[in-house]
Write an enzyme that holds these catalytic residues in place. Sequence first.
Site, PDB file in Angstrom:
ATOM      1  CB  SER A   1       3.707 -17.680  62.200  1.00  0.00           C
ATOM      2  OG  SER A   1       2.457 -18.224  62.538  1.00  0.00           O
TER       3      SER A   1
ATOM      4  CG  ASP B   1       0.111 -11.554  65.912  1.00  0.00           C
ATOM      5  OD1 ASP B   1      -0.937 -12.238  65.922  1.00  0.00           O
ATOM      6  OD2 ASP B   1       1.233 -12.042  65.687  1.00  0.00           O
TER       7      ASP B   1
ATOM      8  CG  HIS C   1       0.045 -13.920  62.778  1.00  0.00           C
ATOM      9  ND1 HIS C   1       1.002 -14.014  63.763  1.00  0.00           N
ATOM     10  CD2 HIS C   1       0.198 -15.030  62.010  1.00  0.00           C
ATOM     11  CE1 HIS C   1       1.691 -15.139  63.597  1.00  0.00           C
ATOM     12  NE2 HIS C   1       1.226 -15.763  62.547  1.00  0.00           N
TER      13      HIS C   1
END
Lengths: 418, 418
Positions: free
Chosen positions: A174, A347, A380
């Site tokens: 991320s 995601d 995610h």
Amino acid sequence: MDQSATLIETPPGPGSVQDQASTAGTAAPHEHSHVSFQEGLELECGVVLAPMVMAYRTYGRLGPRADNAVLVCHALTGDQYAAETHPVSGKPGWWSRLVGPGLPIDTDRFFVICINVLGGCMGSTGPRSARPDAGGEPWGTEFPPVTIRDMVAAQAKVVSSLGIERLFAVVGGSMGGMQVLSWAATYPERVFAALPIATASFHSAQNIAFNEVSRQAIFADPDWHGGRYWADGLVPARGLAVARMMAHITYLSEEALTRKFGRRVQRDPIAKADAGAPLSLFGEMFEVESYLRHQGSSFVRRFDANSYLTITRAMDYFDIAMDHGGDLSAAFVGTRTRFCIVSFSSDWLFPTPQSRAVARALNKAAANVSFVEIETDKGHDAFLLDEPEFDRTIRGFLSGCAEHAGLATPTTDIPTVP
Amino acid sequence: MDQSATLIETPPGPGSVQDQASTAGTAAPHEHSHVSFQEGLELECGVVLAPMVMAYRTYGRLGPRADNAVLVCHALTGDQYAAETHPVSGKPGWWSRLVGPGLPIDTDRFFVICINVLGGCMGSTGPRSARPDAGGEPWGTEFPPVTIRDMVAAQAKVVSSLGIERLFAVVGGSMGGMQVLSWAATYPERVFAALPIATASFHSAQNIAFNEVSRQAIFADPDWHGGRYWADGLVPARGLAVARMMAHITYLSEEALTRKFGRRVQRDPIAKADAGAPLSLFGEMFEVESYLRHQGSSFVRRFDANSYLTITRAMDYFDIAMDHGGDLSAAFVGTRTRFCIVSFSSDWLFPTPQSRAVARALNKAAANVSFVEIETDKGHDAFLLDEPEFDRTIRGFLSGCAEHAGLATPTTDIPTVP
């Protein structure tokens, strides 16, 4: 083996001073291991942030040639406590699953460093720190805007202070993945292997939009007090909780939410007794609501609202191609870093096409790159969860690179730094 | 032709009384066309809501056999002003593109009715209405929970009051589509054709989660005052704006946001001058942020926070299968209604598989059903936007059904109701 036992006291780097990080605000004061840089850092916005304190943790031992260091970069709401009990929440480190002896990021083999980002709230200089010219008053909203590249530049100073010229690997998911890409683009000679996970080379309009709503939720809280909430010993807890709740939905997939909660209901503990309380129907609430409220309230105990604003802004402004005339591949021309790009099929915050675009740009730059999309319905957050194929990918890539780098194989008897 | 010219004054139905709807609260008082039911309605929660006022608008003329009525059901933040200038915002009606003379929902042919939902804030009984036992005091958060089926039962009374036994068609998108499905399941003999658009037979965990965050944003606003904001002439404008901003992201697709805004920046009008203002970097903000702030602030001028809570709750509890022992097809066994299910390929709030599941259940119930997925990158909001294939689908389905129903072809000389 107790992971905390693998922790070593790192020597202060050249010219650094060990001192107590400022912890103005509401979190319980906690002394975080850190290094101070009196000369500070000149940020991209032009402000010189001095002195600059960077808090970090290390796991494993640095080899004699200082060639086995792995920098783990944390995400928006993460911090340096990657592989040990968190000192505030009391929970296991956010990557305890992956970082430790015998684990994919093997601390029997690698010297793992995790640094609280610049602008954070766990000991590194950020909005909660005292500004030098204000008699101990925190920066608050006056904290200068930082970029992902500023975060990486600050990390580079920490890495140097530890006597490490080149990192064996930089790894992160991320926003951590943004840092990995920024490291590889900014300091190609200092990164042997790069593992950007569930990330992108820029923040999309949708992601900027979600961040903006979370910021507006914080501004809407009466306890926000124009950003000077600490002056009254307050935190904009409700606004920050709303921000976290919303962000949390984006971390999961629709499938994961359905699997975990579906439409199951439970008794609403506050029902309609309190008119200010959530409106329930027939005295019930959905389990997913209860879960989100918990996510929101536990988050505010460990995170600073001004840091949330600063860091989300850094993410929004991230766009490596823009820094290279709009051509992402130009950022990586001539690189000798080995890349492994990882995305997760469900995601939707950093969808696979964004990772594929990075892989394509690296190919165009003739870089050594592999790309893996992990099939999962966890969204995610999969990079933080139990995902065996993901673990195998990390382990395999790092092992392969270690062989190419001529790193010693794991042993309990690596000589330590003199 | 001026669409407002096609508007007719509908006669009060049997036993109804024309009076002024309560407009306690902050919106400018506006007299909405409506019908009152002194006997009220018994809600699913057991409360009898009496009297009950339902505000509505009609377009076109009811044919002599009262067989050409099309009920248009609005979505969460919509209202009865489907095809004319909105009296509060001054903007064109939300479905002006589709409803009007010669348009896909042709008011030269059909008598179109659009009713503000029960629990709404544009004239129908809702949290802003005076409760009968409180001396003119609004219901506020004490307004009883309503369900989609309650909304539909209230609409059925309005339809009857207009002298209409059977609707030629019921049409609506999003929450409007939930009402279409509920109409078809509850009053199969009263619906010749049903057009549920961008909807589902239940609200998913992810959608409940988004709604819950929007509710928490409202609760976090200091001007919420435990739901009694009207008492001080306040509105929880910041919380409601955050709720709207977040919801708005879910109405669009990532592609649509990227196409509309990408990462373009503009000068931040408030920049860092005001410490309480949004944190900007280098004095800039992204266009998508500016757009969302506008969406939020314009919404609070026309919508009531307690209505937002009531209506989102109704959506969350919607689950037709649950009302039929978990078998969706059981809700439609023996139906003679003709269905056309429409979804949009980039809608991630009500994704195509949810529409397909409805079509499958209808097939299992041996219903007459067609299913169309419109290819578009406009996301959930596509049902409100220029989408030629969607227009053709609506027009084609209604024309085909009109033929089967033996409706007169369009003419400017249909005799009016005596």
